[in-house]
Structures are given as C-alpha cells and as structure tokens.
Design an enzyme around this catalytic site. Structure first.
Site, PDB file in Angstrom:
ATOM      1  N   GLU A  39       0.840  -1.203   0.067  1.00 22.02           N
ATOM      2  CA  GLU A  39      -0.159   0.013   0.056  1.00 22.02           C
ATOM      3  C   GLU A  39       0.871   1.526  -0.018  1.00 22.02           C
ATOM      4  OE1 GLU A  39      -3.903  -1.673   2.006  1.00 22.02           O
ATOM      5  OE2 GLU A  39      -2.467  -0.695   3.476  1.00 22.02           O
ATOM      6  N   CYS A  97       3.523   8.182   1.655  1.00 23.21           N
ATOM      7  CA  CYS A  97       3.894   7.367   2.471  1.00 23.21           C
ATOM      8  C   CYS A  97       4.225   5.904   1.829  1.00 23.21           C
ATOM      9  CB  CYS A  97       2.862   7.175   3.448  1.00 23.21           C
ATOM     10  SG  CYS A  97       3.345   5.835   4.746  1.00 23.21           S
ATOM     11  N   CYS A 110       6.666  -7.135   6.894  1.00 19.82           N
ATOM     12  CA  CYS A 110       7.738  -6.815   7.359  1.00 19.82           C
ATOM     13  C   CYS A 110       8.160  -7.875   8.296  1.00 19.82           C
ATOM     14  CB  CYS A 110       7.310  -5.442   8.500  1.00 19.82           C
ATOM     15  SG  CYS A 110       8.571  -5.162   9.516  1.00 19.82           S
ATOM     16  N   CYS A 121       6.884  -5.603  15.694  1.00 17.51           N
ATOM     17  CA  CYS A 121       6.078  -4.615  16.801  1.00 17.51           C
ATOM     18  C   CYS A 121       4.524  -5.037  17.033  1.00 17.51           C
ATOM     19  CB  CYS A 121       6.382  -3.286  16.266  1.00 17.51           C
ATOM     20  SG  CYS A 121       8.090  -3.042  15.767  1.00 17.51           S
ATOM     21  N   CYS A 148       1.768  -2.858  15.469  1.00 20.81           N
ATOM     22  CA  CYS A 148       1.675  -2.684  14.269  1.00 20.81           C
ATOM     23  C   CYS A 148       1.031  -3.787  13.257  1.00 20.81           C
ATOM     24  CB  CYS A 148       3.059  -2.516  13.767  1.00 20.81           C
ATOM     25  SG  CYS A 148       3.388  -2.265  11.838  1.00 20.81           S
ATOM     26  N   CYS A 167      -1.312   5.378   9.838  1.00 22.73           N
ATOM     27  CA  CYS A 167       0.077   4.854  10.163  1.00 22.73           C
ATOM     28  C   CYS A 167      -0.233   3.411  11.064  1.00 22.73           C
ATOM     29  CB  CYS A 167       0.748   5.717  11.366  1.00 22.73           C
ATOM     30  SG  CYS A 167       2.381   6.063  10.828  1.00 22.73           S
TER      31      CYS A 167
HETATM   32  N1  SAH Z   1       9.248   0.005   9.984  1.00 25.99           N
HETATM   33  C1  SAH Z   1       9.458   1.368  10.008  1.00 25.99           C
HETATM   34  C2  SAH Z   1       8.490   2.369   9.215  1.00 25.99           C
HETATM   35  C3  SAH Z   1       7.113   1.907   8.971  1.00 25.99           C
HETATM   36  S1  SAH Z   1       6.123   2.103  10.372  1.00 25.99           S
HETATM   37  C4  SAH Z   1       9.207   1.684  11.309  1.00 25.99           C
HETATM   38  O1  SAH Z   1       9.084   1.001  12.046  1.00 25.99           O
HETATM   39  O2  SAH Z   1       9.787   2.893  11.770  1.00 25.99           O
HETATM   40  C5  SAH Z   1       5.868   3.633  10.592  1.00 25.99           C
HETATM   41  C6  SAH Z   1       5.586   4.304  11.944  1.00 25.99           C
HETATM   42  O3  SAH Z   1       4.055   3.813  12.303  1.00 25.99           O
HETATM   43  C7  SAH Z   1       6.405   3.845  12.939  1.00 25.99           C
HETATM   44  O4  SAH Z   1       6.655   4.656  13.860  1.00 25.99           O
HETATM   45  C8  SAH Z   1       5.445   2.776  13.671  1.00 25.99           C
HETATM   46  O5  SAH Z   1       5.968   2.361  14.736  1.00 25.99           O
HETATM   47  C9  SAH Z   1       4.140   3.301  13.611  1.00 25.99           C
HETATM   48  N2  SAH Z   1       3.078   2.563  13.691  1.00 25.99           N
HETATM   49  C10 SAH Z   1       2.945   1.353  13.357  1.00 25.99           C
HETATM   50  N3  SAH Z   1       1.671   0.527  13.910  1.00 25.99           N
HETATM   51  C11 SAH Z   1       1.085   1.757  14.400  1.00 25.99           C
HETATM   52  C12 SAH Z   1      -0.377   1.700  14.943  1.00 25.99           C
HETATM   53  N4  SAH Z   1      -1.131   0.724  15.021  1.00 25.99           N
HETATM   54  N5  SAH Z   1      -0.638   3.127  15.344  1.00 25.99           N
HETATM   55  C13 SAH Z   1       0.220   4.121  15.366  1.00 25.99           C
HETATM   56  N6  SAH Z   1       1.372   4.050  14.764  1.00 25.99           N
HETATM   57  C14 SAH Z   1       1.930   2.907  14.307  1.00 25.99           C
HETATM   58 FE1  SF4 Z   2       7.701  -3.488  10.825  1.00 25.07          FE
HETATM   59 FE2  SF4 Z   2       5.810  -2.399  12.015  1.00 25.07          FE
HETATM   60 FE3  SF4 Z   2       7.536  -2.643  13.403  1.00 25.07          FE
HETATM   61 FE4  SF4 Z   2       7.908  -0.932  11.415  1.00 25.07          FE
HETATM   62  S1  SF4 Z   2       6.302  -0.657  13.175  1.00 25.07           S
HETATM   63  S2  SF4 Z   2       9.447  -2.106  12.059  1.00 25.07           S
HETATM   64  S3  SF4 Z   2       6.539  -2.009   9.715  1.00 25.07           S
HETATM   65  S4  SF4 Z   2       6.313  -4.155  12.478  1.00 25.07           S
END
Ligand code: SAH
Ligand code: SF4
Length: 386
Positions: free
Chosen positions: A112, A125, A132, A136, A139, A361
């Site tokens: 996306e 974005c 990934c 996390c 996420c 995000c």
């Molecule tokens: N993998 C990279 C970039 C993609 S995620 C990273 O982790 O930085 C982009 C941002 O969205 C990151 O700061 C991530 O922690 C945040 N993010 C992921 N899931 C989220 C959620 N459910 N609510 C708010 N922010 C989120």
């Molecule tokens: Fe991967 Fe989501 Fe963690 Fe970013 S926030 S490193 S996209 S699992």
C-alpha cells in the site's frame, strides 16, 4: 505483558526488471545503468539524460512522445524497453482527501501507498517491503506472513503512480501536492537499504523527480548498524520509532530492541550526520493507554534524548481488529506533550488521516494477505536483503 511474537518470514524470488513481454523496464535503473543500456544499443550516453527527463520530469511512458528523439530510435527503444507502471488493484479516497493505492506487482505481491494532502503540500507514504519481518506489537504490517523486499523499480513506481494520479507531470515549482516522501509505509527500510537507497537517489535527482533530501524522511525501528550509512549515503531526515524509554518495555513493543538496545540506538542517533537545530531527528512515540503514556515515561524520555537535536512525534495508536492495545486518552497525550515541550522539544501530536480507508500509520496491510499469525514465541530480527 503478552508473550513476544514469532517471525516466520518467507523469502521469495525478486521479480527481474524484465517486463512480461521480455522488454526491460527502465524505471528504477540508475542513471549509470540506463546509460549502459543505451550504449549497449550503440547510442550516445547523452540519450540516457533525454530519456531520464522524459520519464521523470514529464512522466512520459510512450517513446513516441519523446519528440527530440529521432523516429527510428524511438522505435528501437520501444522494441527493447518499456516504461511501466504496476497495476493498481484498489484505490480509495478518504473524506479528508487522503488517498490509498493497493499496488500489485508482477508476481502478484501487493503493497500500500498513501498520499496525505495538506494545504500547500503533501506527503507520500511509501512502502519498502511486502510485509515486515519485524513484529512490533502494535503494528498491523507486522502481522503479515509473507515478506519480501521491494526492488528499486517497485519503490520508484509508487512515486510515479502517485504523480500520475495527482497530475503533477511536470511538478509545479511551488505548492506541489507531492512535496514530501516518508518511508513509513509497509516494511523496515533499513532492512532493504540497497534498494531504498537506489530508489531515493532517483527520486532526489535534480533533473528528474527532484524531491530534495530535506523533504524525505526515512523511518526505522532501530536498525543501528545501518543508521550512519543512511545518513552518509542519502542524508535524508531520520525518524526513529522509539515508543518506549526502557529496554524492558521496548524489548516487548519493538522486538528489534533485543538486538540493538537503547544505548546503542541513542548513540547512533547522536552520531547521525548533519544534525542541527534546523535538522532534527524525529522520535516517533505511539501512545498506548496505560503502557507507555505516564508523566514518568515523559520525564524519562527527556532524560534519554538529552543532547540529541530532536523533535518528538506523538502518534495516537491506530487500533486494528484484535490489537492488544488501546489509544491513550487525549488528556494523557496532552500531559505527555506538555512535559516534552517544557523541556524544549517540539512535540507535534500526529492527526490520524484517512482512518475511514484504513490508511493511517500502522494500518497498512494488503488485502491479499489476510493471514493472521498467532504471536507466541520470541522473535528474531531478520534482514531479508538478497
Ligand atoms: N518500519 C518502520 C517504518 C514503517 S512504520 C518503522 O517501524 O519505523 C511507520 C510508523 O508507524 C512507525 O513509527 C510505527 O511504529 C508506527 N505504527 C505502526 N503501527 C502503528 C499503529 N497501529 N498506530 C500508530 N502508529 C503505528
Ligand atoms: Fe515493521 Fe511495523 Fe515494526 Fe515498522 S512498526 S518495524 S513496519 S512491524
């Protein structure tokens, strides 16, 4: 705390830059590689520059429209090359103007890409991987089973597609709808650095798409060994997904912390090339109710980032079905922000955009991949570079 997730990434073959009909797709080739292709055809190197400008300034896909190229050569180019776009399998527009494209590549994999318009500018974005390998806890992308790196072509193509849709070929001098790029889509860009770097060099090229490094932000979960290289090689703005101020909590929320703990991460941030008051690292901090949002957490954050030219971006947690967290209350977010502001750190609170189309995000997830994993065992941070 819930037990940590398991990572089961599948590596699959990267698609070659060859189009289905056997022609070479020249989108995403470096200037040098494009020049070499033309020289191999018996052409002068300057032709590469002409092609580059048609592709990346005017967005032209048809060689026949390249009016300063002789007709015979246009036919020869069309025989051998193609300037392709991936398929858009779904396009959605939010009531707030945010647009989301689900992009399908030649091998059927999807990512996306989201455009977030603002009054006199807009950010795209961009995704760096299908899924990934990291997991996390908050996420959605981290729940995808299938992971592969995107090629430079597939990363550049996201920008090209958005410019097509926004009608910005050529892009206006000021007030561009696509003025900024954030590598904050699906994937961990520093686990696919070679492709991300090649793609961003094309995007930054002043004779092409021409988005300057100051308008590009790369967000990482903390792949410490790659942070300096990112600064030296690309000089783009850095965002670090911090989300916790102790190793204990960060190990749970952002499992790559087990490999590169906070002291190493903060040292890499302090050393990031070119930082100043005007060029700050952004620390992203997702606000999770009762988990990381107390005033004591905010004060610990101030101590942790002491001495770094920083700003903190507070991100209200975007829930997704089955997510094990809730977003902090507005009052808790405000209280948290006040402590950081009082310590002198700019602390914007991110307004969620495109929520009605799941474009906010951390919500990005391709419709083709609905397999939810059970998160039960310890993760292993894994680089899927090939
Ligand atoms: N993998 C990279 C970039 C993609 S995620 C990273 O982790 O930085 C982009 C941002 O969205 C990151 O700061 C991530 O922690 C945040 N993010 C992921 N899931 C989220 C959620 N459910 N609510 C708010 N922010 C989120
Ligand atoms: Fe991967 Fe989501 Fe963690 Fe970013 S926030 S490193 S996209 S699992």
């Amino acid at each position: 705390m819930i037990a940590a997730p398991i990572v089961t990434s599948e590596k699959i073959q990267l698609p070659p830059p060859v189009h289905a009909d056997g022609r070479i797709d020249i989108v995403g080739l470096s200037r040098e590689a494009l020049t070499a292709e033309l020289v191999a055809l018996g052409e002068k190197p300057f032709r590469a520059r002409q092609l580059w400008q048609w592709m990346y300034v005017r967005g032209v896909r048809d060689f026949d429209l390249m009016t300063d190229v002789a007709k015979g050569l246009r036919a020869k180019l069309a025989e051998r090359f193609v300037i392709a776009r991936p398929e858009v399998s779904r396009h959605q527009q939010s009531v707030d103007g945010t647009q989301k494209w689900l992009i399908r590549f030649a091998d059927g994999q999807e990512v996306e890409c989201v455009h977030i318009p603002e009054e006199d500018r807009g950010a795209l974005c961009v995704s760096s991987q299908v899924g990934c390998t990291l997991t996390c806890k908050f996420c959605h992308t981290g729940t995808q089973r299938l992971v592969r790196n995107l090629t430079p072509q597939e990363i550049v193509a996201q920008v090209m597609l958005a410019r097509d849709a926004l009608g910005e070929w050529p892009a206006p001098e000021g007030g561009r709808l696509l003025s900024n790029i954030v590598m904050m889509g699906m994937g961990e860009p520093l686990f696919n650095f070679d492709a991300v770097s090649a793609a961003l060099k094309i995007v930054m090229d002043p004779e092409g798409i021409a988005i300057s490094r100051r308008k590009i932000t790369l967000s990482t979960s903390g792949v410490v060994p790659m942070i300096k290289r990112c600064g030296d090689e690309l000089g783009v703005m850095l965002a670090v997904s911090l989300h916790a101020v102790t190793n204990e909590l960060r190990d749970e929320l952002v499992p790559i912390n087990r490999k590169y703990p906070l002291d190493q991460l903060m040292a890499a941030c302090r050393d990031y090339p070119g930082l100043s008051n005007a060029r700050r690292i952004t620390f992203e901090y997702v606000m999770l109710k009762g988990v990381n949002d107390s005033p004591a957490d905010a004060r610990a954050l101030v101590r942790l980032i002491a001495g770094v030219h920083a700003k903190i971006n507070l991100i209200p947690f975007n829930p997704w079905p089955g997510a094990p967290f809730e977003c902090s209350d507005d009052a808790a977010i405000d209280r948290f922000a006040q402590i950081l502001l009082a310590a002198g750190y700019p602390t914007p609170i991110r307004t969620p955009r495109g929520r009605d189309i799941s474009a906010a995000c951390g919500q990005l997830k391709s419709a083709s991949e609905r397999v939810r994993r059970f998160r039960s065992a310890a993760p292993a941070a894994e680089d899927v570079s090939t």
